[in-house]
Design a protein around this motif. Sequence first.
Motif, mmCIF file in Angstrom:
data_model
loop_
_atom_site.group_PDB
_atom_site.id
_atom_site.type_symbol
_atom_site.label_atom_id
_atom_site.label_comp_id
_atom_site.label_asym_id
_atom_site.label_seq_id
_atom_site.Cartn_x
_atom_site.Cartn_y
_atom_site.Cartn_z
ATOM 1 N N ARG A 49 -19.719 44.465 -10.893
ATOM 2 C CA ARG A 49 -19.760 44.190 -12.516
ATOM 3 C C ARG A 49 -20.893 44.126 -13.101
ATOM 4 N NH1 ARG A 49 -14.641 40.293 -11.090
ATOM 5 N NH2 ARG A 49 -13.128 41.917 -10.458
ATOM 6 N N ILE A 50 -21.850 43.261 -12.581
ATOM 7 C CA ILE A 50 -22.903 43.079 -13.060
ATOM 8 C C ILE A 50 -23.643 44.465 -13.367
ATOM 9 C CG2 ILE A 50 -25.534 42.211 -12.913
ATOM 10 C CD1 ILE A 50 -24.128 39.607 -11.707
ATOM 11 N N ASN A 51 -23.849 45.258 -12.091
ATOM 12 C CA ASN A 51 -24.654 46.466 -12.117
ATOM 13 C C ASN A 51 -23.907 47.483 -13.323
ATOM 14 O OD1 ASN A 51 -26.110 45.891 -10.298
ATOM 15 N ND2 ASN A 51 -24.998 46.517 -8.585
ATOM 16 N N TYR A 52 -22.629 47.393 -13.382
ATOM 17 C CA TYR A 52 -21.983 48.501 -14.539
ATOM 18 C C TYR A 52 -22.652 47.972 -15.620
ATOM 19 C CZ TYR A 52 -18.364 49.928 -17.783
ATOM 20 O OH TYR A 52 -17.870 50.383 -18.851
ATOM 21 N N LEU A 53 -22.422 46.600 -16.354
ATOM 22 C CA LEU A 53 -22.985 46.172 -17.413
ATOM 23 C C LEU A 53 -24.479 46.631 -17.743
ATOM 24 C CD1 LEU A 53 -21.370 42.434 -17.605
ATOM 25 C CD2 LEU A 53 -20.676 44.697 -18.799
ATOM 26 N N MET A 54 -25.355 46.379 -16.551
ATOM 27 C CA MET A 54 -26.513 46.952 -16.865
ATOM 28 C C MET A 54 -26.589 48.509 -16.740
ATOM 29 S SD MET A 54 -28.314 44.632 -13.736
ATOM 30 C CE MET A 54 -30.157 45.189 -13.942
ATOM 31 N N GLU A 55 -25.762 49.134 -16.194
ATOM 32 C CA GLU A 55 -25.709 50.757 -16.613
ATOM 33 C C GLU A 55 -25.287 50.983 -17.836
ATOM 34 O OE1 GLU A 55 -23.106 52.097 -13.741
ATOM 35 O OE2 GLU A 55 -24.300 51.772 -12.059
ATOM 36 N N MET A 56 -24.442 50.025 -18.804
ATOM 37 C CA MET A 56 -24.271 50.263 -20.005
ATOM 38 C C MET A 56 -25.253 49.935 -20.882
ATOM 39 S SD MET A 56 -21.533 51.690 -19.626
ATOM 40 C CE MET A 56 -21.172 51.612 -21.708
ATOM 41 N N GLY A 57 -26.597 49.318 -20.546
ATOM 42 C CA GLY A 57 -27.587 49.253 -21.353
ATOM 43 C C GLY A 57 -27.900 47.749 -21.532
ATOM 44 N N LEU A 58 -27.436 46.823 -20.788
ATOM 45 C CA LEU A 58 -27.886 45.265 -20.832
ATOM 46 C C LEU A 58 -28.503 45.078 -19.908
ATOM 47 C CD1 LEU A 58 -24.134 43.925 -21.503
ATOM 48 C CD2 LEU A 58 -25.755 44.488 -23.395
ATOM 49 N N SER A 59 -29.576 44.126 -20.372
ATOM 50 C CA SER A 59 -30.654 43.538 -19.427
ATOM 51 C C SER A 59 -29.967 42.268 -18.441
ATOM 52 C CB SER A 59 -31.884 43.147 -20.074
ATOM 53 O OG SER A 59 -31.409 42.074 -20.845
ATOM 54 N N ARG A 60 -30.870 41.971 -17.480
ATOM 55 C CA ARG A 60 -30.373 41.103 -16.774
ATOM 56 C C ARG A 60 -30.297 39.394 -17.383
ATOM 57 N NH1 ARG A 60 -31.066 41.273 -10.878
ATOM 58 N NH2 ARG A 60 -31.701 39.105 -10.757
ATOM 59 N N LYS A 61 -31.420 39.543 -18.215
ATOM 60 C CA LYS A 61 -31.282 38.298 -19.058
ATOM 61 C C LYS A 61 -30.354 38.128 -20.176
ATOM 62 C CE LYS A 61 -34.393 35.612 -21.957
ATOM 63 N NZ LYS A 61 -35.649 35.573 -23.034
ATOM 64 N N GLU A 62 -29.813 39.174 -20.792
ATOM 65 C CA GLU A 62 -28.600 39.323 -21.508
ATOM 66 C C GLU A 62 -27.286 38.993 -20.665
ATOM 67 O OE1 GLU A 62 -30.488 42.393 -24.713
ATOM 68 O OE2 GLU A 62 -29.449 43.369 -23.056
ATOM 69 N N ILE A 63 -27.211 39.597 -19.627
ATOM 70 C CA ILE A 63 -26.027 39.308 -18.971
ATOM 71 C C ILE A 63 -25.819 37.783 -18.512
ATOM 72 C CG2 ILE A 63 -24.705 39.915 -16.771
ATOM 73 C CD1 ILE A 63 -25.906 42.888 -16.885
ATOM 74 N N ALA A 64 -27.087 37.347 -18.035
ATOM 75 C CA ALA A 64 -27.149 35.960 -17.783
ATOM 76 C C ALA A 64 -26.625 35.096 -18.880
ATOM 77 C CB ALA A 64 -28.386 35.529 -17.299
#
Length: 588
Positions: A476-491
Amino acid sequence: MSTKSFSIHWNLKSQFPSTCFLPFARRCSLNAFPLSFFHCPRIHSPKPYLPQPPLVQSNPCNQTPHDLTQARESISEYLQELGLSLEDSISISSNSPKYMQMLVDGVEELEEWNAWNNSNGEGDSLGFKEMIIYMAKEKGDNGKVAFLESVGLPLSSAMSVARYLSSESLPSIIRKVKYMKENIFSVGDDKGGLSGKNARRMMMHLSISSDEDVQQTLSFFEKIEARRGGLEMLGLVDTTFRFLLESFPRLLLLPVESHLEPMVEFLENIGVPRRSMGNVFLLFPPILFYKIQGIKSKFSTFEKVGAAYKDIGKMLLKYPWILSTSIQENYEQILLFFEEEKIPKTSVDRAIRSWPHLLGCSTSKLKLRVDQFGELGIRNKKFGRVIAKSPQLLLKKPQEFLQVVLFFERLGLDQETVGKLVSRCPEVFAANIDTTLKKKVEFLAEFGISNDHLLRVIKKYPEVLVSDVNKTLLPRINYLMEMGLSRKEIALMIHRFPPLLGYSIEEVLKPKLNFLLNTIGKPVKDVVGYPRYFSYSLEKKIKPRFWVLKGRNIECSLEVMLGKNDEEFAAEFMGVGRMLVSPSANFQ
């Protein structure tokens, strides 16, 4: 040497196996032997017996391949005389080496006896193969020992079981074994060791006195546990079938048509799949001896937990001991205990149906668990909801439960919050601290969730602690990163809305992001400021409100569009006090 002399010699060796027979004068009478020759008083009326293997073993080096081949052929011919097919007789004679060796050794000892006595009587005309057959007949087991060894029993066990089956013919025994291995146990192979793990769990949590059937089963488990591989080998039928026959030789007295076949059909009808039936019988072999009507009467006990026949079938798969007398009696005590503790019966019934191992636990041990939950403020109905959702917590050792409480307290949670955590997600308290809880905390910290934010994430979404990192969290985290979000934004999103990690990619994240980007026309980073967007229903809330705003040419943030309840949204954007008609009906 005559067959009569041969029989006398063999009987004598069987009665006095430790005696070394020296050569005597020809035609000397057995009654002329000196009394000092014998190590025990003479037996005038010996009881029926089966000869034991001679203690004097011949050197295998003295046996040629030709001798062994002839011995196997002799055993095969003998078995065919008993009514076996050529194929079965060859298979048995080829897979009973100890039995064959015992007969060969007996013949060689007889030849030595003959040579010492310079015997040249009428028995001298018997050849090696004839002597092997005669020796096999003299044993009196009618080929059962050879067959039992061929299915895996040691020679000593095969002889013991053969005595138990003296009333059964060899063809009948072979047919029963074939039926069991082909129709009951062959489909029960469990290479993952699940049967062994379940057996160990059953033994571990049994804290009541056991009846005779359970005691026999425990002895059966102990035999397997003592072997290399232990109980994890329980589901491998070829490995454990011999232990089954050693512990329960009565199995081979059960008729196929009038008992075994109806039993298999009955269990299938109550929801026990044929592929799993062998595992049920291995976990509790005495079931095979029960009469179907008797099993039905035992089932009536569990109608009190609202269990239909299909439910009982599932309970049997998890815990076959529910049919034992000790478990049935303990069940009544458990119901009375929970009634006195004012635990809703519906919750108790659900817990027992989903985790019948509870039935092997004494009420004194259950009392310890109930008191521990009470210290966290979980009583009565709250406690009922917890055990209905995670009944295995009742079997957790007190010190293990306490360790989980201490783990959360060290993280900074007070006892009241820990109690709420149990009520919200009891599975957390069933998890292992080192392999599950600590790893999830470390994962969140490494991803960027600060210590200050970690407690909020755990409070709001404790389920994250029992989610699989590789199968659930990382994808799920990797999918959100693939959509253009950074690790910091996901955190940051996880901190603001911890349940984000619980949403399916295909069912929630992907369709809602697709609607956001391609229909609403907003950038993906808008969800960083309002990650709760993923919690709303796409069809019932997101789409209807978007179409209302689009119809009025109103631009607003996701929080403004979705953060208001229906009445507030209708009053502000539709000019009415409440939404009488779904907006999607007007604008789609």
